[in-house]
Design a protein around this motif. Sequence first.
Motif, short mmCIF file in Angstrom:
data_model
loop_
_atom_site.label_atom_id
_atom_site.label_comp_id
_atom_site.label_asym_id
_atom_site.label_seq_id
_atom_site.Cartn_x
_atom_site.Cartn_y
_atom_site.Cartn_z
N ALA A 212 -14.68 -30.34 -11.37
CA ALA A 212 -13.23 -30.62 -11.35
C ALA A 212 -12.73 -30.76 -9.92
O ALA A 212 -11.89 -31.61 -9.63
CB ALA A 212 -12.48 -29.50 -12.08
N HIS A 213 -13.28 -29.95 -9.01
CA HIS A 213 -12.88 -30.05 -7.60
C HIS A 213 -13.30 -31.39 -7.02
O HIS A 213 -12.54 -32.03 -6.28
CB HIS A 213 -13.50 -28.89 -6.81
N LEU A 214 -14.52 -31.82 -7.37
CA LEU A 214 -14.99 -33.12 -6.87
C LEU A 214 -14.16 -34.27 -7.41
O LEU A 214 -13.98 -35.29 -6.75
CB LEU A 214 -16.46 -33.33 -7.25
N ALA A 215 -13.65 -34.10 -8.64
CA ALA A 215 -12.90 -35.19 -9.28
C ALA A 215 -11.50 -35.34 -8.72
O ALA A 215 -10.87 -36.39 -8.91
CB ALA A 215 -12.83 -34.95 -10.80
N ARG A 216 -11.00 -34.30 -8.05
CA ARG A 216 -9.64 -34.40 -7.50
C ARG A 216 -9.62 -35.40 -6.35
O ARG A 216 -10.54 -35.47 -5.55
CB ARG A 216 -9.16 -33.03 -7.00
N PRO A 217 -8.52 -36.17 -6.25
CA PRO A 217 -8.42 -37.13 -5.14
C PRO A 217 -8.43 -36.40 -3.81
O PRO A 217 -7.81 -35.35 -3.64
CB PRO A 217 -7.05 -37.81 -5.38
N ALA A 218 -9.18 -36.92 -2.86
CA ALA A 218 -9.22 -36.33 -1.53
C ALA A 218 -7.90 -36.55 -0.81
O ALA A 218 -7.18 -37.53 -1.06
CB ALA A 218 -10.37 -36.93 -0.73
#
Length: 457
Positions: A212-218
């Motif tokens: 989920a953290h990786l999927a969040r927009p940077a």
Amino acid sequence: MGRFTFRLPDVGEGTAEAEIVAWHVAIGDTVEEDAPLVDVMTDKATVEITSPVSGKVVVRRGEPGEMFAVGGPIVEFETDGGAAAEPVTAVPNPTGQRNTEAREAPPTTPKSERTFPLMGEALGMGVDGGAPSEPGANEAASLRAPPPSTLTPAPPPSRGRGSDTPAFFESTPERPLTSPAIRRRAREAEVDLAQVEGTGPHGRVTLEDFNAHLARPAKAAAATPDEITEVKVIGLRRKIAEKMSEAKRRIPHFAYMEECDVTELEDLRVHLNVAKRPDQPKLTFLPFMVRALVKALPRYPQINARYDDEAGLVRRYSAVHLGMATQTPNGLIVPVIRNAERRDVWALATEIGRLAKATREGKATSAELSGSTITLTSLGPLGGLMHTPVINHPEVAIVGPNKIVERPVVRNGEIVARKMMNVSSSFDHRVVDGWDAAEFIQTIKGLLEHPATLFLD
């Protein structure tokens, strides 16, 4: 001290191989019996495999995304009690490839006993070269699958610990609690685990938290014009990709859309929720949509069907086993409401809620994830004006309501505000003709616009 070789058990009915999804241990870790060891995925489900013994991990074979043959030696433990080392032999795999990179601790095993781990791409690799050596009497015991207690449903992989948790397992701002596999992935992705919110016991960062953290927009400030992030397609995402590709390749889709005035239906839904008993669930729009589907399908038996195109056979079903496309943290999964035609809106609401919860928590059984005859897909309030859903092969139809929007429409020569919703659908043109598809959706439209008919036999 002794050595114990743990071989990948058969995690399904006749499964020949499974994909490694995530490791919970690393070489050098000391684990307790029944502690999480590795998550693997078969054609039907993800399974968490637990350790059959207590000991130190000295050999670990395979990485996430690789296929591993059932019966192959996947982990070796150093154990107390002087247990004899189990022989480790290469396991044949029809794809005929072998990895030459052994994942072993500093050499404590004689060269003659060393073996090569199974490796390969997500499509499946294996070990080549002739038949394996015949197992001896001692090895026969090592080929037995572990007791059923060592297999438990996978995600979420976290396990709670008691108040006597050792300090090593406590989460700190500098070193959040998580598995070695996730720490390795974080290093590779250059992710600071302290920035990942953990939802597991004691703040443990689970695989779902990390994904989920990786999927969040940077953040825009951190992005650079030529930044490229590579994400390996493994596990459930690989299964989804394969299934969608197969459906679009094999099925000649055609789409049909129609708008429905659901003003009366929404008024009825609100009224029923106000008047419901305490033991009854809150009604969303979906139970009414399911009710409309099961009322319409008996008139169009060719739509509640599965097409075996290899055998040239269409199987029509009198019972409606309705697939409910459900978004989970790991991807889209379709649990099945069995005999949906036998349930009223309250029973449908209860079953929809139960299946959705079990699916998102990774607890849905194989039987609950297979055997659908038609699928309903909904994006809820994000449903947009229309969409072209992909048929859940080998079914021949999929129906998807879009979001409900209040807008001006003309009724009896006057402009009035009404609650309108579009219904999108796709059909297999080899089995369903355009006229029949249009009539089917028009029948659903009539039921939704006159909600009293949903309750008539």
